[in-house]
Design a protein around this motif. Sequence first.
Motif, PDB file in Angstrom:
ATOM      1  N   PHE A 215       0.864  -1.162   0.000  1.00 41.38           N
ATOM      2  CA  PHE A 215       0.000   0.000   0.000  1.00 41.38           C
ATOM      3  C   PHE A 215       0.905   1.218   0.000  1.00 41.38           C
ATOM      4  O   PHE A 215       1.801   1.349   0.825  1.00 41.38           O
ATOM      5  CB  PHE A 215      -0.946   0.014   1.202  1.00 41.38           C
ATOM      6  CG  PHE A 215      -1.955   1.094   1.062  1.00 41.38           C
ATOM      7  CD1 PHE A 215      -3.041   0.905   0.228  1.00 41.38           C
ATOM      8  CD2 PHE A 215      -1.801   2.321   1.678  1.00 41.38           C
ATOM      9  CE1 PHE A 215      -3.964   1.920   0.025  1.00 41.38           C
ATOM     10  CE2 PHE A 215      -2.712   3.347   1.477  1.00 41.38           C
ATOM     11  CZ  PHE A 215      -3.804   3.148   0.646  1.00 41.38           C
ATOM     12  N   ARG A 216       0.657   2.124  -0.950  1.00 37.39           N
ATOM     13  CA  ARG A 216       1.575   3.245  -1.114  1.00 37.39           C
ATOM     14  C   ARG A 216       1.454   4.276   0.003  1.00 37.39           C
ATOM     15  O   ARG A 216       0.440   4.377   0.674  1.00 37.39           O
ATOM     16  CB  ARG A 216       1.292   3.947  -2.444  1.00 37.39           C
ATOM     17  CG  ARG A 216       1.809   3.188  -3.638  1.00 37.39           C
ATOM     18  CD  ARG A 216       1.766   4.068  -4.868  1.00 37.39           C
ATOM     19  NE  ARG A 216       0.404   4.264  -5.359  1.00 37.39           N
ATOM     20  CZ  ARG A 216       0.092   5.153  -6.298  1.00 37.39           C
ATOM     21  NH1 ARG A 216       1.030   5.931  -6.813  1.00 37.39           N
ATOM     22  NH2 ARG A 216      -1.143   5.272  -6.723  1.00 37.39           N
ATOM     23  N   SER A 217       2.498   5.040   0.146  1.00 41.46           N
ATOM     24  CA  SER A 217       2.451   6.229   0.985  1.00 41.46           C
ATOM     25  C   SER A 217       1.444   7.204   0.381  1.00 41.46           C
ATOM     26  O   SER A 217       1.176   7.171  -0.820  1.00 41.46           O
ATOM     27  CB  SER A 217       3.836   6.868   1.012  1.00 41.46           C
ATOM     28  OG  SER A 217       3.751   8.215   1.407  1.00 41.46           O
ATOM     29  N   LEU A 218       0.871   8.083   1.182  1.00 46.15           N
ATOM     30  CA  LEU A 218      -0.110   9.045   0.669  1.00 46.15           C
ATOM     31  C   LEU A 218       0.493   9.971  -0.377  1.00 46.15           C
ATOM     32  O   LEU A 218      -0.211  10.517  -1.221  1.00 46.15           O
ATOM     33  CB  LEU A 218      -0.704   9.868   1.815  1.00 46.15           C
ATOM     34  CG  LEU A 218      -1.499   9.060   2.844  1.00 46.15           C
ATOM     35  CD1 LEU A 218      -2.019   9.974   3.936  1.00 46.15           C
ATOM     36  CD2 LEU A 218      -2.649   8.296   2.198  1.00 46.15           C
ATOM     37  N   SER A 219       1.805  10.106  -0.342  1.00 48.03           N
ATOM     38  CA  SER A 219       2.482  10.915  -1.354  1.00 48.03           C
ATOM     39  C   SER A 219       2.559  10.175  -2.685  1.00 48.03           C
ATOM     40  O   SER A 219       2.938  10.740  -3.703  1.00 48.03           O
ATOM     41  CB  SER A 219       3.901  11.242  -0.894  1.00 48.03           C
ATOM     42  OG  SER A 219       4.662  10.048  -0.845  1.00 48.03           O
ATOM     43  N   GLY A 220       2.224   8.894  -2.656  1.00 43.91           N
ATOM     44  CA  GLY A 220       2.255   8.092  -3.876  1.00 43.91           C
ATOM     45  C   GLY A 220       3.630   7.588  -4.237  1.00 43.91           C
ATOM     46  O   GLY A 220       3.818   6.890  -5.220  1.00 43.91           O
ATOM     47  N   GLU A 221       4.614   7.910  -3.412  1.00 46.05           N
ATOM     48  CA  GLU A 221       5.991   7.679  -3.853  1.00 46.05           C
ATOM     49  C   GLU A 221       6.653   6.402  -3.352  1.00 46.05           C
ATOM     50  O   GLU A 221       7.510   5.851  -4.001  1.00 46.05           O
ATOM     51  CB  GLU A 221       6.859   8.867  -3.463  1.00 46.05           C
ATOM     52  CG  GLU A 221       6.833   9.915  -4.566  1.00 46.05           C
ATOM     53  CD  GLU A 221       7.273  11.258  -4.079  1.00 46.05           C
ATOM     54  OE1 GLU A 221       7.981  11.315  -3.063  1.00 46.05           O
ATOM     55  OE2 GLU A 221       6.906  12.259  -4.714  1.00 46.05           O
ATOM     56  N   SER A 222       6.317   5.965  -2.165  1.00 40.60           N
ATOM     57  CA  SER A 222       6.968   4.757  -1.662  1.00 40.60           C
ATOM     58  C   SER A 222       5.925   3.936  -0.926  1.00 40.60           C
ATOM     59  O   SER A 222       4.781   4.362  -0.778  1.00 40.60           O
ATOM     60  CB  SER A 222       8.112   5.130  -0.727  1.00 40.60           C
ATOM     61  OG  SER A 222       7.603   5.868   0.357  1.00 40.60           O
ATOM     62  N   LYS A 223       6.297   2.763  -0.464  1.00 40.05           N
ATOM     63  CA  LYS A 223       5.313   1.962   0.246  1.00 40.05           C
ATOM     64  C   LYS A 223       4.995   2.614   1.586  1.00 40.05           C
ATOM     65  O   LYS A 223       5.852   3.282   2.172  1.00 40.05           O
ATOM     66  CB  LYS A 223       5.814   0.522   0.419  1.00 40.05           C
ATOM     67  CG  LYS A 223       6.653   0.275   1.651  1.00 40.05           C
ATOM     68  CD  LYS A 223       6.972  -1.221   1.839  1.00 40.05           C
ATOM     69  CE  LYS A 223       7.523  -1.447   3.237  1.00 40.05           C
ATOM     70  NZ  LYS A 223       8.303  -2.626   3.475  1.00 40.05           N
ATOM     71  N   MET A 224       3.772   2.439   2.045  1.00 40.84           N
ATOM     72  CA  MET A 224       3.398   3.020   3.326  1.00 40.84           C
ATOM     73  C   MET A 224       4.249   2.373   4.400  1.00 40.84           C
ATOM     74  O   MET A 224       4.324   1.156   4.505  1.00 40.84           O
ATOM     75  CB  MET A 224       1.918   2.804   3.630  1.00 40.84           C
ATOM     76  CG  MET A 224       1.492   3.486   4.923  1.00 40.84           C
ATOM     77  SD  MET A 224      -0.310   3.671   5.120  1.00 40.84           S
ATOM     78  CE  MET A 224      -0.665   5.106   4.124  1.00 40.84           C
ATOM     79  N   SER A 225       4.912   3.197   5.153  1.00 41.91           N
ATOM     80  CA  SER A 225       5.882   2.676   6.095  1.00 41.91           C
ATOM     81  C   SER A 225       5.872   3.517   7.344  1.00 41.91           C
ATOM     82  O   SER A 225       5.591   4.709   7.325  1.00 41.91           O
ATOM     83  CB  SER A 225       7.272   2.718   5.458  1.00 41.91           C
ATOM     84  OG  SER A 225       8.264   2.722   6.448  1.00 41.91           O
ATOM     85  N   LYS A 226       6.225   2.840   8.451  1.00 41.61           N
ATOM     86  CA  LYS A 226       6.314   3.547   9.717  1.00 41.61           C
ATOM     87  C   LYS A 226       7.397   4.625   9.684  1.00 41.61           C
ATOM     88  O   LYS A 226       7.433   5.497  10.527  1.00 41.61           O
ATOM     89  CB  LYS A 226       6.645   2.552  10.819  1.00 41.61           C
ATOM     90  CG  LYS A 226       5.609   1.460  10.949  1.00 41.61           C
ATOM     91  CD  LYS A 226       6.114   0.299  11.783  1.00 41.61           C
ATOM     92  CE  LYS A 226       5.067  -0.812  11.825  1.00 41.61           C
ATOM     93  NZ  LYS A 226       5.534  -1.985  12.568  1.00 41.61           N
ATOM     94  N   ARG A 227       8.290   4.507   8.703  1.00 50.93           N
ATOM     95  CA  ARG A 227       9.412   5.448   8.653  1.00 50.93           C
ATOM     96  C   ARG A 227       9.007   6.797   8.060  1.00 50.93           C
ATOM     97  O   ARG A 227       9.779   7.733   8.056  1.00 50.93           O
ATOM     98  CB  ARG A 227      10.546   4.839   7.818  1.00 50.93           C
ATOM     99  CG  ARG A 227      11.224   3.683   8.523  1.00 50.93           C
ATOM    100  CD  ARG A 227      12.155   2.903   7.573  1.00 50.93           C
ATOM    101  NE  ARG A 227      12.135   1.485   7.911  1.00 50.93           N
ATOM    102  CZ  ARG A 227      13.030   0.889   8.690  1.00 50.93           C
ATOM    103  NH1 ARG A 227      14.024   1.560   9.205  1.00 50.93           N
ATOM    104  NH2 ARG A 227      12.927  -0.405   8.952  1.00 50.93           N
TER     105      ARG A 227
END
Lengths: 367, 367
Positions: B245-257
């Motif tokens: 699942f992507r980050s809301l920015s669309g750029e990377s995977k949704m991550s705790k980081r």
Amino acid sequence: MAGETFDPWGSELLSDYEHLFSEFGMQRVDEKVLRRVLNANRLWRRGIVFAHRDFDKWLSAFERKEGVACMSGIKPSSEFHLGSKLTAEEMIFFQKEFNAKVFYSIADLECYADNGIPLAESAKTAVSNLADMLALGLSEKNCFVWKQSEEKRVMNLAYVFARKTTMNTLKALYGERNIGLYFSVLTQAGDILLPQLQDFGGAKNVVVPVGVDQDPHIRFTRDIAAKFEAEYGFKLPAATFHKFFRSLSGESKMSKRDALGVITLSDDADSLKKKVSRAFTGGRATVEEQKRLGGEWKKCVVYELCLFHFEEDDKELEERQRRCASGEISCGECKKEVIEKIQKWMKAHQEKKKKLVPKAEKMLAGD
Amino acid sequence: MAGETFDPWGSELLSDYEHLFSEFGMQRVDEKVLRRVLNANRLWRRGIVFAHRDFDKWLSAFERKEGVACMSGIKPSSEFHLGSKLTAEEMIFFQKEFNAKVFYSIADLECYADNGIPLAESAKTAVSNLADMLALGLSEKNCFVWKQSEEKRVMNLAYVFARKTTMNTLKALYGERNIGLYFSVLTQAGDILLPQLQDFGGAKNVVVPVGVDQDPHIRFTRDIAAKFEAEYGFKLPAATFHKFFRSLSGESKMSKRDALGVITLSDDADSLKKKVSRAFTGGRATVEEQKRLGGEWKKCVVYELCLFHFEEDDKELEERQRRCASGEISCGECKKEVIEKIQKWMKAHQEKKKKLVPKAEKMLAGD
């Protein structure tokens, strides 16, 4: 490199101890230290325990009436031999003379990593090893014994310490090893620092008696203690070092890896006789030469058996030196006497041990 | 190299999934597999769970009426986010539809090795994570939950597996890492194979639902299972893989980081609104263009929020596609609708969760 000189998992003999002081910063067990060791037994009087790190600080803590502790362990890969007996006797000495609490690790995870012995199997050996300790005089009262595989605090510490340990440090100390051995180094650091956790009353002065080849573990653990000082309040553990006891062949340190050259505390009278009869001595090429020149007791493993283990009386030991050096006694005669001495000691020990096996089982029963 | 493509500790987006089948030997979740997945939920119907290893064998075991199990875990470094929710929902699905026993590891040792979070701190996060699982529908009945730091069987397995693991294998799979992370890989293999120990009834078919970036762990553990097959009787664990699942920015995977791009299950209505309002969409440069050309829903993270998480109804989802593609709806209007949808879902979830915190605490209280 350190890794090449010292190999905690090897059996090479380190004949020159001198460079340890100059190169590795060990301290000497000199007269000044010895005066403070109460009721020094043969291990101290005869220079078998010959070096230390910060043991003077440990003595000072004791003299200030602070509680002190002593920590060591055994890899339960086989029966107790004369090398493991040295460490055991040192611990028991600290317990008795300094009222030090004994912390004793059964290094079954290291035993698996190094020797591939499954935990279920080493668990049996551990009972025998601990029974030997008890027979040698360990009191179960001021004492905490654990198996690495059962002590999650130790395993947790290994993971914690891993975070501040680089591969380069491990390589420099131990050479290229597999990940299991590297991790058993971290686990051993956990063993050594366990006595200083809050569960055991927090930071304290701990001495670790070991064979001199174990110094990489000591140095590594002292570095770890310093790195985690802020978080855990660790004091740097002290250490005392004893000389190797040689294999009966005279060629390498007595090791579990060398079955023929090793005397174990479970050997029966016959095998003791066989082994000592074949041991390396300082004897001359012919009977005539032996009588004329005398034996070379300084080279003799049979003499060392007395020096390190089976002759408590210093006068008797000197007498054996004299009889050898003067050519008065042949190697055959000497061996006969020493064999009897060892057989007698073993018989008494094994009888004592037999009765203590149930206690050892109970101490290791765990949860 | 595998280590460069997949980084289980990183947050890169793997946009091309095709090569996984050809290069890495993953299997497709195709029609044949899907027909056997009972009551397939949106994750299966929409191709979010898109690949597997030996999941067909797991299904066969289930169809033969053998008991099956499902294993996964979480690194308790922060609140549950939409990525962890996917894994959780897969597990709960297996538990509900296949009566699979759930084995759930709280990877607190990995959390320490990777993120440096002390065990005492991650213990609190673990309670919150588990309460989320329960609120999502996990039944505590057919379920075993553990913390790595408390489960000595898992730590013991890590040491055992280390013996047949070379540094080269670890380097090839993960690149140059510190010893803590390497050892956490072994510990994770211990987690994954724990369900097959005798204590839990021995060898069985276990499926491990994970994000596709976790495949190195799966491959490594399958190799370990094969190496220790003779000794432990392990079956190779199966796995199912879901898309990132992507980050809301669309750029990377949704991550705790990536705190700004992540939606957690603890977000309140305001922060949900703020985050989604700023999310990357498939909108055109101007309102006029949007009306003329329609939006590009395939690129849109807001659409993906519905696809992956918040729109259960396939027809409604299609309707949103249509309204976007036709230019009927602007990004602003769409976001408003989706924000309301998410806020509603979260409110219900958080109310449910709150009541379940004491149960989670109890389940993790340990010894």
